[in-house]
Write a protein that holds these residues in place. Sequence first.
Motif, PDB file in Angstrom:
ATOM      1  N   GLU A  19       0.837  -1.205   0.000  1.00 58.54           N
ATOM      2  CA  GLU A  19       0.000   0.000   0.000  1.00 58.54           C
ATOM      3  C   GLU A  19       0.869   1.251   0.000  1.00 58.54           C
ATOM      4  OE1 GLU A  19      -3.966  -1.744   2.262  1.00 58.54           O
ATOM      5  OE2 GLU A  19      -2.230  -1.125   3.470  1.00 58.54           O
ATOM      6  N   ALA A  53      -8.808   6.845  -6.511  1.00 57.94           N
ATOM      7  CA  ALA A  53      -9.145   5.421  -6.529  1.00 57.94           C
ATOM      8  C   ALA A  53      -8.165   4.620  -5.665  1.00 57.94           C
ATOM      9  CB  ALA A  53      -9.143   4.897  -7.966  1.00 57.94           C
ATOM     10  N   VAL A  54      -6.877   4.915  -5.790  1.00 54.56           N
ATOM     11  CA  VAL A  54      -5.875   4.219  -4.971  1.00 54.56           C
ATOM     12  C   VAL A  54      -6.121   4.506  -3.494  1.00 54.56           C
ATOM     13  CG1 VAL A  54      -3.415   4.134  -4.375  1.00 54.56           C
ATOM     14  CG2 VAL A  54      -4.120   4.069  -6.772  1.00 54.56           C
ATOM     15  N   LEU A 114      -9.073   2.511  -2.296  1.00 53.40           N
ATOM     16  CA  LEU A 114      -8.755   1.087  -2.168  1.00 53.40           C
ATOM     17  C   LEU A 114      -7.912   0.802  -0.927  1.00 53.40           C
ATOM     18  CD1 LEU A 114      -8.028   0.242  -5.909  1.00 53.40           C
ATOM     19  CD2 LEU A 114      -9.911  -0.667  -4.504  1.00 53.40           C
ATOM     20  N   ILE A 115      -7.070   1.749  -0.567  1.00 57.03           N
ATOM     21  CA  ILE A 115      -6.214   1.556   0.610  1.00 57.03           C
ATOM     22  C   ILE A 115      -6.985   1.834   1.897  1.00 57.03           C
ATOM     23  CG2 ILE A 115      -4.210   2.463   1.863  1.00 57.03           C
ATOM     24  CD1 ILE A 115      -2.872   2.914  -0.897  1.00 57.03           C
TER      25      ILE A 115
END
Length: 124
Positions: free
Chosen positions: A57, A113-114, A117-118
């Motif tokens: 991550e 988006a990242v 997601l994290i």
Amino acid sequence: MEFQKDNTFFSGRFKSIGFALKGAYKLITTEHSVMVQSSLVLIMIIAGFVLHISREEWIMQILTFGLVLSIEGLNTAVEKIADFIHPEFHDRIGFIKDIAAGAVMFAALAAIAVGMLIYIPKFL
């Protein structure tokens, strides 16, 4: 003043690093969008430590920071060159600047988006 290329490896690299640091400093201290994005980077770094994100991550987060800030730097360079070449409003210059801003938007959407997601799983 005529440009003189430095053909020695080490002194040439040190000069290049100096120019890059100078450019990064100018970008962070003069561009409001980069100031905001840099602040968000700091917040996300703190969040990463607080929420103990994984190594993978961290890698994704760091790559995303680099992507957004790099594209923003290129966007700023395009805008500055366009304004220098044609200071008054012109449709073609506006078109070019809009495309550069669109590239930043794509990078920013990828960063969002990242981040989602994290961090969303950390709160669920």
